[in-house]
Design a protein around this motif. Sequence first.
Motif, PDB file in Angstrom:
ATOM      1  N   SER A 173       8.022  19.384   4.675  1.00 19.29           N
ATOM      2  CA  SER A 173       8.348  18.925   3.325  1.00 19.29           C
ATOM      3  C   SER A 173       9.695  18.211   3.312  1.00 19.29           C
ATOM      4  CB  SER A 173       8.359  20.105   2.352  1.00 19.29           C
ATOM      5  OG  SER A 173       9.405  21.010   2.650  1.00 19.29           O
ATOM      6  N   ARG A 231       4.917  10.787   4.554  1.00 23.76           N
ATOM      7  CA  ARG A 231       3.995   9.992   3.749  1.00 23.76           C
ATOM      8  C   ARG A 231       3.159   9.130   4.680  1.00 23.76           C
ATOM      9  NH1 ARG A 231       5.613   4.638   2.952  1.00 23.76           N
ATOM     10  NH2 ARG A 231       7.678   4.151   3.776  1.00 23.76           N
ATOM     11  N   SER A 232       1.941   8.904   4.299  1.00 22.35           N
ATOM     12  CA  SER A 232       1.077   8.022   5.069  1.00 22.35           C
ATOM     13  C   SER A 232       1.240   6.619   4.515  1.00 22.35           C
ATOM     14  CB  SER A 232      -0.383   8.456   4.938  1.00 22.35           C
ATOM     15  OG  SER A 232      -1.227   7.510   5.557  1.00 22.35           O
ATOM     16  N   LEU A 242      -6.331   6.229  -1.732  1.00 21.54           N
ATOM     17  CA  LEU A 242      -5.429   7.322  -2.078  1.00 21.54           C
ATOM     18  C   LEU A 242      -5.943   8.652  -1.530  1.00 21.54           C
ATOM     19  CD1 LEU A 242      -2.912   8.277  -3.535  1.00 21.54           C
ATOM     20  CD2 LEU A 242      -4.271   8.488  -5.623  1.00 21.54           C
ATOM     21  N   ILE A 243      -7.248   8.893  -1.653  1.00 20.09           N
ATOM     22  CA  ILE A 243      -7.823  10.118  -1.099  1.00 20.09           C
ATOM     23  C   ILE A 243      -7.650  10.140   0.414  1.00 20.09           C
ATOM     24  CG2 ILE A 243      -9.979  11.362  -0.686  1.00 20.09           C
ATOM     25  CD1 ILE A 243     -10.868  10.571  -3.471  1.00 20.09           C
ATOM     26  N   GLN A 257      -5.282   8.779   2.126  1.00 20.27           N
ATOM     27  CA  GLN A 257      -3.881   9.071   2.425  1.00 20.27           C
ATOM     28  C   GLN A 257      -3.604  10.562   2.373  1.00 20.27           C
ATOM     29  OE1 GLN A 257      -1.846   6.667  -0.469  1.00 20.27           O
ATOM     30  NE2 GLN A 257      -1.649   4.924   0.907  1.00 20.27           N
ATOM     31  N   GLN A 258      -4.146  11.239   1.365  1.00 21.05           N
ATOM     32  CA  GLN A 258      -3.950  12.682   1.263  1.00 21.05           C
ATOM     33  C   GLN A 258      -4.623  13.414   2.420  1.00 21.05           C
ATOM     34  OE1 GLN A 258      -1.795  13.658  -1.126  1.00 21.05           O
ATOM     35  NE2 GLN A 258      -1.736  11.463  -1.530  1.00 21.05           N
ATOM     36  N   SER A 284      -2.439  13.202   5.576  1.00 25.09           N
ATOM     37  CA  SER A 284      -1.348  14.174   5.614  1.00 25.09           C
ATOM     38  C   SER A 284      -1.863  15.546   6.038  1.00 25.09           C
ATOM     39  CB  SER A 284      -0.685  14.278   4.239  1.00 25.09           C
ATOM     40  OG  SER A 284      -0.047  13.063   3.892  1.00 25.09           O
ATOM     41  N   MET A 285      -3.013  15.937   5.524  1.00 28.41           N
ATOM     42  CA  MET A 285      -3.603  17.218   5.899  1.00 28.41           C
ATOM     43  C   MET A 285      -3.965  17.233   7.377  1.00 28.41           C
ATOM     44  SD  MET A 285      -6.959  19.132   4.318  1.00 28.41           S
ATOM     45  CE  MET A 285      -8.121  18.125   5.217  1.00 28.41           C
TER      46      MET A 285
END
Length: 313
Positions: free
Chosen positions: A9, A14-15, A164-165, A167-168, A171-172
Amino acid sequence: MDPLSDVVSFLRLRSYLVGGFEAGGNWSIGFDAYEAIKCYAVTAGACWIAVEGTGEPVFLQQGDCFMLPRGQPFRIASDLSLPPEDWRRYFLDATEGAVVKLNQGSGVTVLGGHFALAGPQAEMLLRLLPPIIHVRSETDSETLRWAFARMREELTGLKPGGVLIAQQLASMIFIQALRLYLKDNTGTGWLFALSDQRVAAAIKAIHREPSRRWTVKTLATEAGMSRASFAARFRQLVDESPLAYLTHWRMLLAGRRLELGEPISTIAEALGYESESAFRTAFKRVTGNTPRRHAQSFAQNGAVAMNGRIQQS
């Protein structure tokens, strides 16, 4: 949060690009050095990857995930004996979320993302990782397989909000790949020490209460060990003493708070220092910079970055 979540964190992960490519026939692509972490998976077919200066190339099979955290030049190919083509030919003008086709595309699919990391905390994590992290398909990686399958669906389905999905999901994927790597590998540093239940308990305590006046004895109590055994075990795994780790973590916290514009006196008190002078001395010793200069440098760099974005818009 747990220590790994704390550090990630703080990295402001960020992607900044998600996508991939499909390739058919014989192909070879060369990539220059870069300032990012690349995390990808082979979702169909198989290929080779060779990272400059790391020894033997790695054969990637369907379901394998690989992460490149050091930014070193690399080649990815169906056959590494082929002369590599420059990546710019195919990827330079690709749009966000695009799946580029090589040789009309058939047989091999590679999907993933590039991550930008901000702040000096990045070094705390990346210095512990090898140039290439290879997570094999036979590893317990059901979560990774699901994430990449969903990413492929979002990138190829062209649905609203798909990028956007993706990108999230990227990160996961980054966090899950780290988890799997730590599960099956050993090394030196706080990251690997998290797999040791007793030392991890002490690290968690430091992250939970960074302002507490910890001693080796009180941290040993958290770990359920004798003082001498704990000190030796901590240094063996983390490659520094418990109190040195405590100081480094405090300075990372201080750096973030300085960047947010908090007064030095407030930060010193919040991190357990009896005086502003003591905090300033510790910060300069660990970072090589004064707290005030750190804050000024961050403000100047932020202004330059913002100005650059305005000029490009």
